[in-house]
Design a protein around this motif. Structure first.
Motif, PDB file in Angstrom:
ATOM      1  N   VAL A  79       1.043  -0.861  -0.473  1.00  0.00           N
ATOM      2  CA  VAL A  79      -0.119   0.223  -0.230  1.00  0.00           C
ATOM      3  C   VAL A  79       0.778   0.950   0.323  1.00  0.00           C
ATOM      4  CG1 VAL A  79      -2.064   1.718   1.384  1.00  0.00           C
ATOM      5  CG2 VAL A  79      -1.904  -1.188   0.926  1.00  0.00           C
ATOM      6  N   TRP A  80       1.797   1.060   0.946  1.00  0.00           N
ATOM      7  CA  TRP A  80       3.037   2.531   0.681  1.00  0.00           C
ATOM      8  C   TRP A  80       3.255   2.789  -1.034  1.00  0.00           C
ATOM      9  CZ3 TRP A  80       2.214   5.783   4.247  1.00  0.00           C
ATOM     10  CH2 TRP A  80       1.624   5.011   5.969  1.00  0.00           C
ATOM     11  N   PRO A  81       4.063   2.381  -1.143  1.00  0.00           N
ATOM     12  CA  PRO A  81       4.489   2.507  -2.677  1.00  0.00           C
ATOM     13  C   PRO A  81       3.511   3.130  -3.243  1.00  0.00           C
ATOM     14  CG  PRO A  81       5.647   0.394  -2.526  1.00  0.00           C
ATOM     15  CD  PRO A  81       4.448   0.703  -0.838  1.00  0.00           C
ATOM     16  N   ALA A  82       2.523   2.321  -3.357  1.00  0.00           N
ATOM     17  CA  ALA A  82       0.847   2.844  -4.042  1.00  0.00           C
ATOM     18  C   ALA A  82       0.718   3.454  -3.434  1.00  0.00           C
ATOM     19  CB  ALA A  82      -0.190   2.124  -3.974  1.00  0.00           C
ATOM     20  N   LEU A  83       0.765   4.929  -2.379  1.00  0.00           N
ATOM     21  CA  LEU A  83       0.448   5.497  -2.008  1.00  0.00           C
ATOM     22  C   LEU A  83       1.077   7.145  -2.584  1.00  0.00           C
ATOM     23  CD1 LEU A  83      -0.921   4.988   1.435  1.00  0.00           C
ATOM     24  CD2 LEU A  83      -2.926   5.842  -0.451  1.00  0.00           C
ATOM     25  N   VAL A  84       2.539   6.234  -2.586  1.00  0.00           N
ATOM     26  CA  VAL A  84       3.353   7.040  -2.205  1.00  0.00           C
ATOM     27  C   VAL A  84       3.306   8.016  -4.279  1.00  0.00           C
ATOM     28  CG1 VAL A  84       6.068   7.839  -3.567  1.00  0.00           C
ATOM     29  CG2 VAL A  84       5.294   6.833  -0.569  1.00  0.00           C
ATOM     30  N   THR A  85       3.211   7.126  -5.347  1.00  0.00           N
ATOM     31  CA  THR A  85       3.062   6.808  -6.692  1.00  0.00           C
ATOM     32  C   THR A  85       1.745   7.914  -6.734  1.00  0.00           C
ATOM     33  OG1 THR A  85       4.009   5.132  -6.681  1.00  0.00           O
ATOM     34  CG2 THR A  85       3.223   5.291  -8.836  1.00  0.00           C
ATOM     35  N   LEU A  86       0.688   7.257  -5.994  1.00  0.00           N
ATOM     36  CA  LEU A  86      -0.605   8.536  -6.243  1.00  0.00           C
ATOM     37  C   LEU A  86      -0.575   9.605  -5.560  1.00  0.00           C
ATOM     38  CD1 LEU A  86      -3.930   8.234  -7.061  1.00  0.00           C
ATOM     39  CD2 LEU A  86      -3.958   7.837  -4.620  1.00  0.00           C
ATOM     40  N   THR A  87       0.149  10.263  -4.919  1.00  0.00           N
ATOM     41  CA  THR A  87       0.886  11.863  -4.289  1.00  0.00           C
ATOM     42  C   THR A  87       1.179  12.350  -5.217  1.00  0.00           C
ATOM     43  OG1 THR A  87      -0.179  10.847  -1.505  1.00  0.00           O
ATOM     44  CG2 THR A  87       1.273  13.004  -2.050  1.00  0.00           C
ATOM     45  N   TRP A  88       2.476  11.952  -5.214  1.00  0.00           N
ATOM     46  CA  TRP A  88       3.331  12.389  -6.378  1.00  0.00           C
ATOM     47  C   TRP A  88       2.457  12.093  -8.192  1.00  0.00           C
ATOM     48  CZ3 TRP A  88       8.306  13.660  -5.862  1.00  0.00           C
ATOM     49  CH2 TRP A  88       8.854  13.884  -7.055  1.00  0.00           C
ATOM     50  N   ASP A  89       1.858  11.841  -8.181  1.00  0.00           N
ATOM     51  CA  ASP A  89       1.133  12.084  -9.611  1.00  0.00           C
ATOM     52  C   ASP A  89       0.330  13.192  -9.413  1.00  0.00           C
ATOM     53  OD1 ASP A  89       0.868  11.207 -12.178  1.00  0.00           O
ATOM     54  OD2 ASP A  89      -1.057  10.083 -11.800  1.00  0.00           O
ATOM     55  N   GLY A  90      -0.294  13.202  -8.389  1.00  0.00           N
ATOM     56  CA  GLY A  90      -1.543  14.825  -8.156  1.00  0.00           C
ATOM     57  C   GLY A  90      -0.323  15.902  -7.519  1.00  0.00           C
ATOM     58  N   LEU A  91       0.488  15.774  -7.030  1.00  0.00           N
ATOM     59  CA  LEU A  91       1.133  17.172  -6.701  1.00  0.00           C
ATOM     60  C   LEU A  91       1.799  17.419  -8.067  1.00  0.00           C
ATOM     61  CD1 LEU A  91       2.862  16.372  -3.580  1.00  0.00           C
ATOM     62  CD2 LEU A  91       1.116  17.690  -3.823  1.00  0.00           C
ATOM     63  N   SER A  92       2.015  16.407  -8.855  1.00  0.00           N
ATOM     64  CA  SER A  92       2.656  16.878 -10.000  1.00  0.00           C
ATOM     65  C   SER A  92       1.430  16.954 -11.407  1.00  0.00           C
ATOM     66  CB  SER A  92       3.788  16.000 -10.870  1.00  0.00           C
ATOM     67  OG  SER A  92       3.236  15.181 -11.434  1.00  0.00           O
ATOM     68  N   ALA A  93       0.805  16.788 -11.015  1.00  0.00           N
ATOM     69  CA  ALA A  93      -0.175  17.115 -12.502  1.00  0.00           C
ATOM     70  C   ALA A  93      -1.162  18.402 -11.476  1.00  0.00           C
ATOM     71  CB  ALA A  93      -1.826  16.418 -12.720  1.00  0.00           C
ATOM     72  N   GLY A  94      -1.400  18.807 -10.055  1.00  0.00           N
ATOM     73  CA  GLY A  94      -1.184  20.223  -9.545  1.00  0.00           C
ATOM     74  C   GLY A  94      -0.479  20.671 -10.193  1.00  0.00           C
ATOM     75  N   ARG A  95       0.537  20.953 -10.471  1.00  0.00           N
ATOM     76  CA  ARG A  95       1.237  22.001 -10.740  1.00  0.00           C
ATOM     77  C   ARG A  95       1.597  22.071 -12.088  1.00  0.00           C
ATOM     78  NH1 ARG A  95       5.310  18.995  -7.473  1.00  0.00           N
ATOM     79  NH2 ARG A  95       5.706  19.762  -5.590  1.00  0.00           N
ATOM     80  N   ARG A  96       0.752  20.885 -12.615  1.00  0.00           N
ATOM     81  CA  ARG A  96       0.782  21.503 -14.245  1.00  0.00           C
ATOM     82  C   ARG A  96      -0.258  22.742 -14.173  1.00  0.00           C
ATOM     83  NH1 ARG A  96       2.983  15.464 -14.780  1.00  0.00           N
ATOM     84  NH2 ARG A  96       0.768  15.395 -15.113  1.00  0.00           N
ATOM     85  N   GLU A  97      -0.849  22.222 -14.303  1.00  0.00           N
ATOM     86  CA  GLU A  97      -2.415  23.102 -14.398  1.00  0.00           C
ATOM     87  C   GLU A  97      -2.291  24.284 -13.599  1.00  0.00           C
ATOM     88  OE1 GLU A  97      -5.598  20.603 -12.708  1.00  0.00           O
ATOM     89  OE2 GLU A  97      -5.335  18.766 -14.341  1.00  0.00           O
TER      90      GLU A  97
END
Length: 50
Positions: free
Chosen positions: A26-44
């Motif tokens: 679960v932990w790597p999945a949470l890190v991946t999901l958080t990283w993707d969400g933050l990077s997508a938010g910054r791009r927008e």
């Protein structure tokens, strides 16, 4: 996840290996999901300059 962490570290509950096998992925999945969400938010949030 917080309850699991409190149970293991604060209350010293025993955790069988089968439970660790279910919790650890679960932990790597949470890190991946958080990283993707933050990077997508910054791009927008960054306006494009022409």
């Amino acid at each position: 996840m917080l309850q699991f962490t409190i149970g293991v570290f604060a209350h010293h509950e025993e955790v069988p290996p089968s439970r660790w096998a279910g919790v650890l992925p679960v932990w790597p999945a949470l890190v991946t999901l958080t990283w993707d969400g933050l990077s997508a938010g910054r791009r927008e949030a960054v306006p494009e300059t022409a």
